[in-house]
Design a protein around this motif. Structure first.
Motif, PDB file in Angstrom:
ATOM      1  N   ILE A  96      19.784 -40.584  26.073  1.00 35.82           N
ATOM      2  CA  ILE A  96      20.025 -42.009  26.320  1.00 35.82           C
ATOM      3  C   ILE A  96      18.865 -42.595  27.117  1.00 35.82           C
ATOM      4  O   ILE A  96      18.266 -43.609  26.737  1.00 35.82           O
ATOM      5  CB  ILE A  96      21.366 -42.208  27.047  1.00 35.82           C
ATOM      6  CG1 ILE A  96      22.513 -41.819  26.109  1.00 35.82           C
ATOM      7  CG2 ILE A  96      21.521 -43.653  27.518  1.00 35.82           C
ATOM      8  CD1 ILE A  96      23.874 -41.839  26.750  1.00 35.82           C
ATOM      9  N   ALA A  97      18.517 -41.935  28.214  1.00 36.67           N
ATOM     10  CA  ALA A  97      17.405 -42.444  29.026  1.00 36.67           C
ATOM     11  C   ALA A  97      16.124 -42.495  28.194  1.00 36.67           C
ATOM     12  O   ALA A  97      15.410 -43.504  28.177  1.00 36.67           O
ATOM     13  CB  ALA A  97      17.211 -41.559  30.250  1.00 36.67           C
ATOM     14  N   ILE A 119      16.022 -45.305  25.384  1.00 33.58           N
ATOM     15  CA  ILE A 119      15.769 -46.674  25.839  1.00 33.58           C
ATOM     16  C   ILE A 119      14.341 -46.820  26.352  1.00 33.58           C
ATOM     17  O   ILE A 119      13.577 -47.676  25.908  1.00 33.58           O
ATOM     18  CB  ILE A 119      16.781 -47.072  26.927  1.00 33.58           C
ATOM     19  CG1 ILE A 119      18.191 -47.048  26.340  1.00 33.58           C
ATOM     20  CG2 ILE A 119      16.443 -48.436  27.498  1.00 33.58           C
ATOM     21  CD1 ILE A 119      19.270 -47.273  27.361  1.00 33.58           C
ATOM     22  N   ILE A 120      13.989 -45.958  27.278  1.00 32.40           N
ATOM     23  CA  ILE A 120      12.664 -46.072  27.887  1.00 32.40           C
ATOM     24  C   ILE A 120      11.569 -45.699  26.879  1.00 32.40           C
ATOM     25  O   ILE A 120      10.502 -46.296  26.849  1.00 32.40           O
ATOM     26  CB  ILE A 120      12.590 -45.171  29.136  1.00 32.40           C
ATOM     27  CG1 ILE A 120      13.571 -45.693  30.183  1.00 32.40           C
ATOM     28  CG2 ILE A 120      11.193 -45.133  29.706  1.00 32.40           C
ATOM     29  CD1 ILE A 120      13.320 -47.119  30.603  1.00 32.40           C
ATOM     30  N   GLY A 121      11.890 -44.713  26.044  1.00 32.28           N
ATOM     31  CA  GLY A 121      10.908 -44.279  25.052  1.00 32.28           C
ATOM     32  C   GLY A 121      10.477 -45.402  24.122  1.00 32.28           C
ATOM     33  O   GLY A 121       9.320 -45.480  23.721  1.00 32.28           O
ATOM     34  N   LEU A 162      21.285 -42.294  36.739  1.00 33.84           N
ATOM     35  CA  LEU A 162      20.031 -42.824  36.223  1.00 33.84           C
ATOM     36  C   LEU A 162      20.249 -43.627  34.947  1.00 33.84           C
ATOM     37  O   LEU A 162      19.718 -44.729  34.798  1.00 33.84           O
ATOM     38  CB  LEU A 162      19.078 -41.678  35.922  1.00 33.84           C
ATOM     39  CG  LEU A 162      17.850 -42.145  35.145  1.00 33.84           C
ATOM     40  CD1 LEU A 162      16.837 -42.735  36.084  1.00 33.84           C
ATOM     41  CD2 LEU A 162      17.254 -41.055  34.323  1.00 33.84           C
ATOM     42  N   ASP A 163      21.060 -43.069  34.060  1.00 32.34           N
ATOM     43  CA  ASP A 163      21.320 -43.787  32.818  1.00 32.34           C
ATOM     44  C   ASP A 163      21.926 -45.155  33.116  1.00 32.34           C
ATOM     45  O   ASP A 163      21.556 -46.150  32.498  1.00 32.34           O
ATOM     46  CB  ASP A 163      22.260 -42.978  31.922  1.00 32.34           C
ATOM     47  CG  ASP A 163      21.506 -41.893  31.156  1.00 32.34           C
ATOM     48  OD1 ASP A 163      20.274 -41.863  31.262  1.00 32.34           O
ATOM     49  OD2 ASP A 163      22.155 -41.097  30.472  1.00 32.34           O
ATOM     50  N   ALA A 164      22.829 -45.181  34.085  1.00 32.81           N
ATOM     51  CA  ALA A 164      23.446 -46.457  34.442  1.00 32.81           C
ATOM     52  C   ALA A 164      22.383 -47.432  34.931  1.00 32.81           C
ATOM     53  O   ALA A 164      22.341 -48.594  34.516  1.00 32.81           O
ATOM     54  CB  ALA A 164      24.520 -46.234  35.510  1.00 32.81           C
ATOM     55  N   VAL A 165      21.513 -46.955  35.806  1.00 26.03           N
ATOM     56  CA  VAL A 165      20.459 -47.834  36.339  1.00 26.03           C
ATOM     57  C   VAL A 165      19.588 -48.358  35.192  1.00 26.03           C
ATOM     58  O   VAL A 165      19.314 -49.553  35.085  1.00 26.03           O
ATOM     59  CB  VAL A 165      19.579 -47.072  37.358  1.00 26.03           C
ATOM     60  CG1 VAL A 165      18.351 -47.894  37.711  1.00 26.03           C
ATOM     61  CG2 VAL A 165      20.382 -46.751  38.598  1.00 26.03           C
ATOM     62  N   ILE A 166      19.175 -47.447  34.324  1.00 25.84           N
ATOM     63  CA  ILE A 166      18.284 -47.856  33.234  1.00 25.84           C
ATOM     64  C   ILE A 166      18.957 -48.883  32.339  1.00 25.84           C
ATOM     65  O   ILE A 166      18.376 -49.922  32.008  1.00 25.84           O
ATOM     66  CB  ILE A 166      17.854 -46.628  32.409  1.00 25.84           C
ATOM     67  CG1 ILE A 166      16.880 -45.793  33.234  1.00 25.84           C
ATOM     68  CG2 ILE A 166      17.213 -47.050  31.099  1.00 25.84           C
ATOM     69  CD1 ILE A 166      16.420 -44.553  32.534  1.00 25.84           C
ATOM     70  N   ALA A 169      17.015 -44.770  18.487  1.00 22.91           N
ATOM     71  CA  ALA A 169      16.296 -43.717  19.209  1.00 22.91           C
ATOM     72  C   ALA A 169      17.281 -42.825  19.952  1.00 22.91           C
ATOM     73  O   ALA A 169      17.128 -41.594  19.997  1.00 22.91           O
ATOM     74  CB  ALA A 169      15.292 -44.331  20.182  1.00 22.91           C
ATOM     75  N   ILE A 170      18.317 -43.439  20.528  1.00 23.32           N
ATOM     76  CA  ILE A 170      19.311 -42.632  21.233  1.00 23.32           C
ATOM     77  C   ILE A 170      20.002 -41.689  20.245  1.00 23.32           C
ATOM     78  O   ILE A 170      20.164 -40.495  20.503  1.00 23.32           O
ATOM     79  CB  ILE A 170      20.344 -43.536  21.933  1.00 23.32           C
ATOM     80  CG1 ILE A 170      19.663 -44.300  23.060  1.00 23.32           C
ATOM     81  CG2 ILE A 170      21.504 -42.713  22.459  1.00 23.32           C
ATOM     82  CD1 ILE A 170      20.536 -45.325  23.732  1.00 23.32           C
ATOM     83  N   ILE A 171      20.372 -42.253  19.102  1.00 25.42           N
ATOM     84  CA  ILE A 171      21.069 -41.418  18.118  1.00 25.42           C
ATOM     85  C   ILE A 171      20.181 -40.261  17.664  1.00 25.42           C
ATOM     86  O   ILE A 171      20.589 -39.096  17.649  1.00 25.42           O
ATOM     87  CB  ILE A 171      21.499 -42.276  16.911  1.00 25.42           C
ATOM     88  CG1 ILE A 171      22.594 -43.246  17.366  1.00 25.42           C
ATOM     89  CG2 ILE A 171      22.003 -41.393  15.773  1.00 25.42           C
ATOM     90  CD1 ILE A 171      22.932 -44.297  16.342  1.00 25.42           C
ATOM     91  N   PHE A 172      18.935 -40.566  17.339  1.00 28.60           N
ATOM     92  CA  PHE A 172      18.027 -39.494  16.933  1.00 28.60           C
ATOM     93  C   PHE A 172      17.893 -38.451  18.039  1.00 28.60           C
ATOM     94  O   PHE A 172      17.901 -37.249  17.793  1.00 28.60           O
ATOM     95  CB  PHE A 172      16.632 -40.059  16.620  1.00 28.60           C
ATOM     96  CG  PHE A 172      16.549 -40.789  15.316  1.00 28.60           C
ATOM     97  CD1 PHE A 172      17.161 -40.287  14.181  1.00 28.60           C
ATOM     98  CD2 PHE A 172      15.848 -41.977  15.220  1.00 28.60           C
ATOM     99  CE1 PHE A 172      17.070 -40.956  12.970  1.00 28.60           C
ATOM    100  CE2 PHE A 172      15.757 -42.664  14.014  1.00 28.60           C
ATOM    101  CZ  PHE A 172      16.380 -42.150  12.901  1.00 28.60           C
ATOM    102  N   GLY A 173      17.729 -38.944  19.263  1.00 29.98           N
ATOM    103  CA  GLY A 173      17.520 -38.018  20.380  1.00 29.98           C
ATOM    104  C   GLY A 173      18.705 -37.072  20.536  1.00 29.98           C
ATOM    105  O   GLY A 173      18.537 -35.860  20.657  1.00 29.98           O
TER     106      GLY A 173
END
Ligand code: ATP
Ligand code: ATP
Ligand code: MG
Ligand code: MG
Ligand code: ZN
Lengths: 289, 249, 271, 271, 249
Positions: C22-23, C26-28, C138-142, C222-226
């Motif tokens: 997830i992190a 999004i960031i990626g 962290l995920d929440a913050v992001i 991207a999250i799904i792929f990750g």
């Protein structure tokens, strides 16, 4: 090194034998010598891997989660520092025994730093300066074997007699080995030998010889270290650098070039403990100065 | 109302080479000023100074009555070169909506007003058809049209245009100048251009910039040695101008 | 696979893989579209200096890591925006500098450096519960920051000059983004290690770029792929008894390469 | 310092530093001006896969390393030129892929614990004579190729489209340049380690960029800076009893940072 | 002599969107052809096809009697956008010399001929003063002049110019068109432009491109429905043309 066999023992597990986890190969030998076919041994650090950096795989973890007992070296080898908590979580019922119980850990031989020796001595943490390679000396191994025996008895009291018998037989072998090495190194007391990775501190201590290490605690030598090592080698007339078999020899060879010596392989982690140590002693005998 | 732009004694140099020398410029509301001058005259630099993107070595800049960093959000700007990342996964529509960003705080979303304004702006530049095209897939002139739309979408109080007609086809150019002509009754416009026929037809005031700035703030330019000091292309300005005659100067 | 779920270590590994994806997803996406893969690599490697500080001071390396990597993110951002040094050179330098500091400090710390290899190569199988909570936080913050600044980040990544002209501080936004990247890296270090983080940041995002021209959708994809790749990699590492982090990367890159072989190696632009 | 010269290891270290600085100075200039620091990092890390192959096959890692890094250079070049994948993403992926292959192969190699740390951080103090000869050969190759293709490389780095229109094959030239980079990296890996290589490639070249607008002069300056810094770093590592590779980087980056603090942290472009 | 450019039935599309449709084009030696057309009409694409930088989906391209990849070295090309790396440590002088690269093999150095040609070209565009300036430190128009010089330095047999007057000040524009006017007696020139007044004054032949190509290979354009299908800005071409009158078409 016996190649594939041990990695096979790690993966297939048959349900009726007791599974015992150990960290390094010599321990596997100890456990098997005592317990014979009654147990199946899972080694955390497979042949050739470096106990200072190894990380286990999922299959090892699943195998270990079925283990009844785990014999840790206990002297602070890295893989145990990082994994033991995890293993306890993973398998709370597992009996963990510490092979180093009863062994006095010695200080890691520091590099000879002329002059500025005690600069930041105070910062040293308690265990960090201690030498974890306790199994390289047969007298330590006697204690380790004893500890393993106690552990095996507590997880499998039914077979105590077999274990006792086997243990005593093995202790006798170890005694014999000790004497054999004493003989081999006869008259060489006080001599020095040079190793790349300082795995032989306890061995050297026990037989009254001196280990000169090139690398310390996984750290490559600095310029001063190199200078001191070379000076010392030249002073003492050291002509052989021992390296751990399988490890890169390039750096050792560069130093060997400098002192006009050669590089010889010895293995501190061989499974076949007794024969190997005897061979190592002979190698040291030739290389001692 | 205060001046839209007020530059006082601006000096700028790059690595010791002087580019602007004691430039004074006042632009009032509803002015339509064209800045002309030779290549390297400092025109783009001047626009960046107005926006506070370059700090002058000396001199004071006031934009819409305040510091440029504060007030530049009310300016529509079309730069000469685009610094934008053209592989970027945004469509034409996203880019134009971006022009409304200055009105938004974090967490606030775009609303119908924003969307209507974007539609309007795209229609103006004739790019509504291509609104779902990824920005990198446009031709040179199409991109330029999108950037013009972005500068218009937020009803700016001032338009700063750095050679805005670059790459735009002649039909669109004409429409664009007509649009500016309409806008100048509401807002101030400063346009850098080399297109002298456009200047002569639509613009009220002309500034010649070649390190120093000379402001012709009247339709009639008084005669002096501009030709020498500013390299103003006098004969071209004067030639073929329909509704104005410049004296040779 | 299912019988593996009875083990805590496997459940934690799966959770860690999902939270990391997830992190990273999004960031990626920002890393890929703003083309700051290199700066992310720089922050990752520079943060090694923080690990060194942690060891040297004898504290949890994480407490050296977090401030150090945030700091190096900010310095990289400032250096690359404020000075005439070419951005990629500045990064290359801070990159090596952080590593060098780490090496020297670890050298000066007596004793073996435990976990050193974990930081370099990661170990998703030994992620403790406490790290899982940290990752959740962290995920929440992001997610919150990206939700709040979605439009602003989009403008920033697309056209910095325009962002400035819109009255936003492009520099502050950029630093905020870099700090988010630094945080992501910190939390991923234990899971996949410094060396492999870059893969997790770039591959899912870049793969998703092929399927959409929309920034938001890219993030979901991207999250799904990750998640998919990291779980598949985890499973394969069990089947082939190979190191998990490396297997995840291998699985990901294989799919990625196959995908784009299929998508056409044929040059669009003649050479 | 002088008494240290009586030791072979020190003489070799100094020679290695000088030869490495020559290769890095010349190639580094291209890396910096063409802004391919990242691709160089990618080749460096990907080449780790070659080391893994060498170990796995039981041959000298160098024989795994050389073909593998040349191959990864060519693949990176082709992928970034021929396909629509963003260049930096492609690199990030190959980067991690190479590393992952290396880790897995080394893991699967029975009976070998590679000294990973040496490849990451190098050990300039134990460079054998044979490596010195190899480096001499490399320097000769680099100097010759760069002399022959100086104008062509300049055009390539400045404007690829124009290079094509001039009737040159920009792609072949680019691949040649990447192969030179790969060779440099291969030969330096053992000496200075993956991490230090990037520093040696970028810092001297980028520092020299401040003093001249001439490509050729940049190369001379970069070599001089490289030699100076690496010898100074070597000496400092002796004085402070610190690891040599890391100290060289530290010395270099400190000078670099001081230089540009002096040169002006003051933003030219307001933010 | 064979045709300088010979395109037969060229089709190009990007991601399935058709950009060029059955384009046929023959340019002979000493032709001066202007290509006009709306934004997104495919003009830049066409030039890239001629140079072999884009492979058409269908159709054959012959340039100076051969494959473009072989013969493009004899072409002087000024692209609409510059892909060049502007931080690069080269001076204006180096950039212009680069134009002579096509005559050099590896190991060969630049000689006096090359240097004279570069000096000449820089003089032509009025940039000899700034020859030691780093390329990134020029203004927009100055850069464009340097790129024009680079395209001229090698005495090309064909000039392909994609909106070459972009950003160039009006004085220089005039000189530039005069130069083209002189060159056309020796070489072929194809120029994409939106500057219709220049077209009307200097150019011999006009091509309108809007996906399809329509060639006006005569000074006089015959009347037909171009206005509709090619969006040719007829009234602008026709308006104010000094030495030629286009019929409405
Ligand atoms: N890389 C690309 N991907 C997809 N579509 C593209 C790409 N480049 C150009 N196009 C499209 O192809 C068409 C022709 O583009 P081209 O650049 O050739 O036009 P042009 O005639 O040069 O226009 P302009 O006058 O604006 O420069 C346009 O519709 C444009 O949107
Ligand atoms: N980054 C820079 N570094 C050094 N000098 C620069 C830089 N940018 C511009 N210059 C110089 O400053 C002067 C003014 O440049 P500017 O871009 O403002 O000119 P301009 O009037 O916009 O020209 P043009 O009509 O060509 O766009 C030019 O001589 C140019 O060479
Ligand atoms: Mg300008
Ligand atoms: Mg075009
Ligand atoms: Zn050891």
């Amino acid at each position: 090194v016996d190649e594939q066999s041990s990695s096979e023992t790690t993966s297939d597990s048959n349900d009726n034998s007791i599974i015992v986890g150990v960290s390094i190969l010599p321990q596997q030998e100890f456990v098997e010598k005592i317990a014979g076919d009654n147990v199946e041994v899972v080694v955390m650090v497979p042949p050739g891997a470096d106990p200072h950096s190894y990380e286990p795989t999922p299959s090892q973890l699943t195998a270990l989660s079925k283990a009844k007992m785990y014999a840790m070296v206990g002297s602070g080898i890295t893989v145990e520092d990082t994994m033991m908590d995890k293993l306890e979580d993973l398998n709370p019922d597992m009996q963990i025994i510490d092979c180093s119980e009863g062994i006095t850990l010695i200080e890691m031989e520091a590099h000879v730093h002329e002059g500025e020796e005690e600069t930041d001595e105070e910062d040293h943490e308690e265990e960090s300066g201690l030498d974890p390679h306790i199994w390289t000396s047969p007298d330590n191994v006697e204690i380790m074997v004893e500890n393993i025996y106690q552990g095996l008895v507590s997880v499998d009291p039914d077979n105590q007699e077999t274990y006792l018998e086997n243990k005593n037989a093995y202790l006798a072998e170890l005694n014999e080995l000790d004497e054999q090495i004493q003989n081999t190194l006869e008259g060489k007391e006080g001599g020095s030998f040079m190793v790349y990775h300082p795995a032989w501190g306890y061995f050297a201590n026990h037989y009254g010889i001196t280990q000169v290490a090139v690398e310390i605690e996984g750290k490559e030598p600095s310029v001063q270290d190199m200078q001191n090592i070379i000076d010392e080698a030249n002073e003492e007339g050291i002509k052989v650098i021992f390296v751990q078999s399988g490890f890169s020899t390039v750096s050792a060879e560069a130093i060997a070039d400098e002192i006009g010596g050669e590089v010889v392989e010895v293995d501190p982690l061989a499974k076949d403990y007794i024969d190997n140590l005897a061979k190592v002693a002979e190698a040291f005998e030739k290389g001692l100065a | 109302m205060e001046n839209v732009i007020d530059l006082k004694d601006i000096w700028v140099s790059y690595d010791g080479v002087r580019v602007l020398e004691s430039v004074n410029l006042v632009v009032k509301d509803k002015d339509f000023l064209a800045i002309i001058g030779p290549n390297g005259g400092g025109k783009s630099t001047l626009l960046k100074v107005i926006l506070g993107l370059i700090k002058p070595d000396k001199g004071s800049v006031s934009l819409l009555g305040g510091m440029p960093a504060k007030t530049r959000r009310y300016v529509g700007y079309v730069p000469q070169y685009h610094s934008s990342n053209l592989d970027f996964p945004v469509t034409v529509w996203d880019v134009v909506l971006m022009g409304r960003l200055n009105t938004k705080r974090p967490l606030q979303r775009y609303n119908d007003d924003d969307r209507n304004a974007a539609t309007e702006a795209l229609k103006t530049v004739g790019m509504l058809d291509l609104k779902d095209r990824q920005i990198g897939e446009l031709s040179g002139g199409q991109k330029q049209r999108v950037f013009i739309a972005r500068s218009l979408v937020n009803k700016p109080k001032l338009l700063l245009l750095d050679e805005p007609s670059t790459g735009i086809d002649s039909r669109m150019q004409k429409e664009f100048y007509e649009l500016l002509n309409k806008l100048k009754s509401e807002i101030a416009i400063v346009m850098v251009t080399h297109d002298l026929s456009a200047v002569s037809v639509y613009v009220d005031k002309i500034g010649c910039l070649n390190r120093k700035f000379h402001y012709h703030d009247d339709k009639e330019i008084s005669s002096h040695d501009l030709e020498v000091s500013y390299q103003c292309p006098v004969e071209l300005i004067a030639h073929g101008v329909p509704h104005r005659v410049l004296k040779e100067h | 696979m299912l019988e593996l779920l009875q083990y805590d270590f496997m459940r934690n590994a799966i959770l860690a893989a999902i939270l990391a994806s997830i992190a990273c997803g999004i960031i990626g996406v920002y890393v890929v579209v703003k083309k700051i893969v290199f700066i992310s690599g720089g922050i990752t490697h520079a943060s090694f200096g923080g690990i060194g500080i942690g060891y040297y001071l004898g504290i949890n390396p994480l407490f050296g890591l977090i401030p150090f990597s945030l700091l190096s993110a900010i310095i990289m951002g400032l250096v690359s925006k404020r000075t005439k040094v070419a951005e990629d050179t500045a990064i290359g330098i801070l990159w090596s500098l952080g590593m060098a500091i780490g090496i020297i400090l670890i050298y000066w710390t007596p004793g073996y450096a435990p976990d050193l290899m974990t930081y370099l190569f990661g170990n998703i199988l030994t992620v403790p519960m406490s790290d899982i909570y940290l990752m959740l936080g962290l995920d929440a913050v992001i997610i919150f920051v990206v939700y709040a600044y979605y439009k602003q980040f989009m403008a920033l990544c697309f056209d910095e000059e325009f962002t400035k002209v819109s009255g936003l501080s492009a520099e502050k936004l950029y630093l905020l983004l870099l700090c988010l990247i630094a945080l992501t890296i910190v939390l991923l270090i234990k899971v996949v290690g410094i060396i492999l983080i870059i893969a997790l940041l770039t591959m899912p995002a870049s793969l998703s770029r092929h399927y959409t021209n929309n920034l938001g959708k890219m993030m979901y994809l991207a999250i799904i792929f990750g998640v998919f790749f990291s779980l598949a990699g985890l499973y394969l590492s069990y089947v082939f008894d190979a190191p998990s982090g490396a297997t995840i990367i291998l699985a990901m890159s294989t799919v990625y390469i196959l995908h784009f072989l299929y998508d056409g190696l044929k040059p669009k632009i003649a050479s």
